[in-house]
Scaffold this motif. Structure first.
Motif, PDB file in Angstrom:
ATOM      1  N   ALA A  83       1.968   6.908  -1.009  1.00  0.00           N
ATOM      2  CA  ALA A  83       1.178   6.833  -2.236  1.00  0.00           C
ATOM      3  C   ALA A  83       0.468   5.487  -2.336  1.00  0.00           C
ATOM      4  O   ALA A  83      -0.696   5.420  -2.781  1.00  0.00           O
ATOM      5  N   VAL A  84       1.134   4.397  -1.934  1.00  0.00           N
ATOM      6  CA  VAL A  84       0.505   3.081  -1.922  1.00  0.00           C
ATOM      7  C   VAL A  84      -0.683   3.063  -0.966  1.00  0.00           C
ATOM      8  O   VAL A  84      -1.744   2.512  -1.265  1.00  0.00           O
ATOM      9  N   ARG A  85      -0.507   3.688   0.182  1.00  0.00           N
ATOM     10  CA  ARG A  85      -1.618   3.743   1.155  1.00  0.00           C
ATOM     11  C   ARG A  85      -2.812   4.470   0.550  1.00  0.00           C
ATOM     12  O   ARG A  85      -3.961   3.995   0.654  1.00  0.00           O
ATOM     13  N   TYR A  86      -2.590   5.619  -0.044  1.00  0.00           N
ATOM     14  CA  TYR A  86      -3.678   6.383  -0.628  1.00  0.00           C
ATOM     15  C   TYR A  86      -4.376   5.597  -1.742  1.00  0.00           C
ATOM     16  O   TYR A  86      -5.607   5.639  -1.861  1.00  0.00           O
ATOM     17  N   TYR A  87      -3.586   4.888  -2.541  1.00  0.00           N
ATOM     18  CA  TYR A  87      -4.184   4.130  -3.641  1.00  0.00           C
ATOM     19  C   TYR A  87      -5.080   3.002  -3.106  1.00  0.00           C
ATOM     20  O   TYR A  87      -6.150   2.728  -3.637  1.00  0.00           O
ATOM     21  N   VAL A 108      -2.437  -7.990  -0.155  1.00  0.00           N
ATOM     22  CA  VAL A 108      -1.121  -8.534   0.211  1.00  0.00           C
ATOM     23  C   VAL A 108      -0.032  -7.498  -0.047  1.00  0.00           C
ATOM     24  O   VAL A 108       0.860  -7.273   0.795  1.00  0.00           O
ATOM     25  N   LEU A 109      -0.068  -6.848  -1.236  1.00  0.00           N
ATOM     26  CA  LEU A 109       0.915  -5.818  -1.558  1.00  0.00           C
ATOM     27  C   LEU A 109       0.837  -4.647  -0.574  1.00  0.00           C
ATOM     28  O   LEU A 109       1.867  -4.120  -0.128  1.00  0.00           O
ATOM     29  N   TYR A 110      -0.391  -4.233  -0.273  1.00  0.00           N
ATOM     30  CA  TYR A 110      -0.584  -3.099   0.652  1.00  0.00           C
ATOM     31  C   TYR A 110      -0.023  -3.420   2.032  1.00  0.00           C
ATOM     32  O   TYR A 110       0.708  -2.602   2.612  1.00  0.00           O
ATOM     33  N   ASP A 111      -0.349  -4.599   2.552  1.00  0.00           N
ATOM     34  CA  ASP A 111       0.148  -4.978   3.884  1.00  0.00           C
ATOM     35  C   ASP A 111       1.677  -5.065   3.881  1.00  0.00           C
ATOM     36  O   ASP A 111       2.336  -4.651   4.849  1.00  0.00           O
ATOM     37  N   TYR A 112       2.212  -5.567   2.788  1.00  0.00           N
ATOM     38  CA  TYR A 112       3.678  -5.745   2.687  1.00  0.00           C
ATOM     39  C   TYR A 112       4.387  -4.394   2.659  1.00  0.00           C
ATOM     40  O   TYR A 112       5.404  -4.188   3.324  1.00  0.00           O
ATOM     41  N   ILE A 113       3.836  -3.460   1.849  1.00  0.00           N
ATOM     42  CA  ILE A 113       4.501  -2.158   1.678  1.00  0.00           C
ATOM     43  C   ILE A 113       4.215  -1.218   2.861  1.00  0.00           C
ATOM     44  O   ILE A 113       5.127  -0.587   3.407  1.00  0.00           O
ATOM     45  N   TRP A 114       2.946  -1.106   3.254  1.00  0.00           N
ATOM     46  CA  TRP A 114       2.583  -0.124   4.290  1.00  0.00           C
ATOM     47  C   TRP A 114       3.054  -0.540   5.674  1.00  0.00           C
ATOM     48  O   TRP A 114       3.566   0.282   6.432  1.00  0.00           O
ATOM     49  N   TYR A 115       2.900  -1.818   5.989  1.00  0.00           N
ATOM     50  CA  TYR A 115       3.270  -2.264   7.327  1.00  0.00           C
ATOM     51  C   TYR A 115       4.682  -2.839   7.395  1.00  0.00           C
ATOM     52  O   TYR A 115       5.176  -3.126   8.491  1.00  0.00           O
ATOM     53  N   GLY A 116       5.314  -3.016   6.226  1.00  0.00           N
ATOM     54  CA  GLY A 116       6.680  -3.532   6.226  1.00  0.00           C
ATOM     55  C   GLY A 116       7.668  -2.448   6.637  1.00  0.00           C
ATOM     56  O   GLY A 116       7.542  -1.278   6.248  1.00  0.00           O
ATOM     57  N   ASN A 117       8.643  -2.809   7.382  1.00  0.00           N
ATOM     58  CA  ASN A 117       9.609  -1.845   7.909  1.00  0.00           C
ATOM     59  C   ASN A 117      10.811  -1.762   6.975  1.00  0.00           C
ATOM     60  O   ASN A 117      11.927  -2.194   7.302  1.00  0.00           O
TER      61      ASN A 117
END
Length: 258
Positions: free
Chosen positions: A175-179, A222-231
């Motif tokens: 959902a974060v990615r889509y947003y 920053v939030l997107y990179d943290y959530i989408w690419y964070g493991n």
């Protein structure tokens, strides 16, 4: 008796006329006359003389030149003769002592040309089949556009509907990615950025001239990179924090048809 008497009278008459027949000059054989060959000895006979100038004129006239000039064979002529000799040798081996005539001889004569023509047709077909350049000869078709997954979502999908489906499945990371893709779509529609799939987020930051939008976009990135690419697992609380930042940025972008 009368018949016998008649025969005696006929015999006497025949003997009586025999000397007269022998002495008749009309009934004798006439002697042959000897043939005499006469020559003209009164006029002088001279040999015929040819006009040298007329003869030379005929010799220099190409129309009276009947000499057959045999052209010197080059490598191509020699190759054709060799090839034809091999062809005839093949048929001689195949048919043996059989003398081909009529239709069979015609087929043997014309078959090499048919084979060569068939080979040329096959080569041309193979060239157009395998050569990519041959496609330029065809009528140009409208090219099919292939989008990456991100492009497909931004240009063809209803992103808000995708966000709702991801939340229904409790897939907050998706959902974060889509947003975030929705933010990019809105920025591109407002002509604040020029979206291209091979650009980086820093490229978009450099394109945004508005300080407020630029600052909020950096936070969202920053939030997107943290959530989408964070493991790590993304909870509903994590999504709500990101959603607030995205929503605040979305409100600053000029409205276009969504």
């Amino acid at each position: 008796m009368g018949s016998f008497f008649f025969k005696i009278l006929f015999l006497i008459a025949l003997l009586a006329n025999t000397p007269a027949l022998a002495n008749n000059p009309q009934d004798s054989i006439a002697p042959q006359t000897e043939k005499i060959v006469r020559f003209d000895t009164d006029s002088e006979v001279l040999p015929f003389k040819f006009n040298d100038e007329i003869i030379e004129g005929y010799q220099n006239d190409p129309a009276f030149n009947y000499t057959e000039i045999v052209a010197e064979e080059n490598w191509w002529s020699q190759f054709k003769h060799w090839l034809w000799g091999g062809w005839l040798a093949f048929w001689n081996w195949l048919l043996g002592d059989y003398e081909a005539g009529g239709f069979v001889a015609f087929i043997i004569q014309i078959l090499p040309y048919i084979i060569v023509f068939g080979i040329l047709v096959f080569i041309v077909w193979l060239f157009f089949k395998l050569n990519p350049g041959a496609h330029f000869l065809k009528t140009k078709e409208i090219p099919t556009v292939f989008f990456s997954e991100e492009e497909e979502i931004i240009k063809r999908k209803n992103i808000r509907e995708l966000i709702q489906k991801a939340l229904a499945n409790k897939d907050y990371r998706l959902a974060v990615r889509y947003y975030y893709l929705l933010i990019l779509k809105n920025l591109s529609a407002a002509e604040i950025i020029s979206y291209e799939f091979d650009k980086t987020n820093n490229d978009y930051i450099a394109e945004i001239k508005s300080e407020n939008i630029n600052s909020d976009f950096k936070k969202a990135t920053v939030l997107y990179d943290y959530i989408w690419y964070g493991n790590f697992a993304v909870t509903e609380t994590d999504y709500n924090k990101a959603q607030k930042t995205f929503f605040h940025l979305e409100q600053q972008i000029p409205k276009t048809i969504d």
